[in-house]
Design a protein around this motif. Structure first.
Motif, mmCIF file in Angstrom:
data_model
loop_
_atom_site.group_PDB
_atom_site.id
_atom_site.type_symbol
_atom_site.label_atom_id
_atom_site.label_comp_id
_atom_site.label_asym_id
_atom_site.label_seq_id
_atom_site.Cartn_x
_atom_site.Cartn_y
_atom_site.Cartn_z
ATOM 1 N N ASP A 3 51.464 -90.802 34.472
ATOM 2 C CA ASP A 3 50.131 -91.415 34.370
ATOM 3 C C ASP A 3 50.275 -92.854 34.845
ATOM 4 O O ASP A 3 50.985 -93.645 34.224
ATOM 5 N N CYS A 6 49.995 -95.754 32.441
ATOM 6 C CA CYS A 6 50.761 -95.693 31.195
ATOM 7 C C CYS A 6 51.967 -96.634 31.251
ATOM 8 O O CYS A 6 52.770 -96.580 32.188
ATOM 9 N N CYS A 9 55.329 -94.760 31.418
ATOM 10 C CA CYS A 9 55.547 -94.159 32.746
ATOM 11 C C CYS A 9 56.007 -95.238 33.738
ATOM 12 O O CYS A 9 56.893 -94.988 34.560
ATOM 13 N N HIS A 48 54.838 -87.127 31.169
ATOM 14 C CA HIS A 48 53.836 -87.828 30.357
ATOM 15 C C HIS A 48 53.163 -86.847 29.402
ATOM 16 O O HIS A 48 52.311 -86.064 29.803
ATOM 17 N N HIS A 99 52.221 -92.512 25.018
ATOM 18 C CA HIS A 99 53.213 -91.688 25.725
ATOM 19 C C HIS A 99 54.217 -91.341 24.642
ATOM 20 O O HIS A 99 54.851 -92.247 24.070
HETATM 21 ZN ZN ZN Z 1 53.287 -92.013 30.346
#
Ligand code: ZN
Ligand code: AMP
Length: 115
Positions: A3, A6, A9, A48, A99
């Motif tokens: 994502d 995020c 991420c 994710h 996450h």
């Molecule tokens: Zn993530």
């Protein structure tokens, strides 16, 4: 799947620096920026998954790999007397980064209280 909005991420992708302690095909682990104990490491699946409530039969391999990594990391960190693994899920659980992540907390005798 990642994502692009995020934080974790981005950290996994190396777009944001982190104190990496472990990485494999499925898992990334790094030191918490605001440690609550002498050892405070976050273990995250590279996939994710937003939170524990989203774990299902399709993605649970990624979660199992996190726990395999937790055992290895704890040994490498010398946590032979034990440690705590924490997951905060959702608003009421106090989750601030959406996450999935598992906190490894240790390096000292922790309170027996959970909350
Ligand atoms: Zn993530
Ligand atoms: P939670 O409250 O369970 O969602 O945990 C999120 C954790 O991420 C907190 O313990 C934060 O200190 C930690 N955290 C936030 N941003 C970073 C970052 N850039 N690097 C390392 N840890 C972070």
């Amino acid at each position: 799947m990642t994502d692009s909005n995020c934080l974790f991420c981005k950290l996994i992708a190396g777009e944001i620096p982190s104190g990496k302690v472990y990485e494999d095909e499925y898992v990334y682990a790094f030191r918490d920026i605001n440690p609550q104990a002498p050892v405070h490491i976050l273990v995250v699946p590279k996939e994710h998954i937003a939170c524990a409530a989203e774990i299902n039969g399709e993605n649970s391999l990624h979660v199992a790999k996190c726990f395999e990594a937790i055992a290895k990391i704890a040994e490498a960190e010398g946590l032979d007397k034990g440690y705590r693994v924490v997951n905060n899920c959702g608003d009421d659980g106090g989750q601030t980064v959406m996450h999935l992540h598992f906190h490894i907390i240790g390096g000292t005798k922790l309170s027996e209280r959970i909350i």
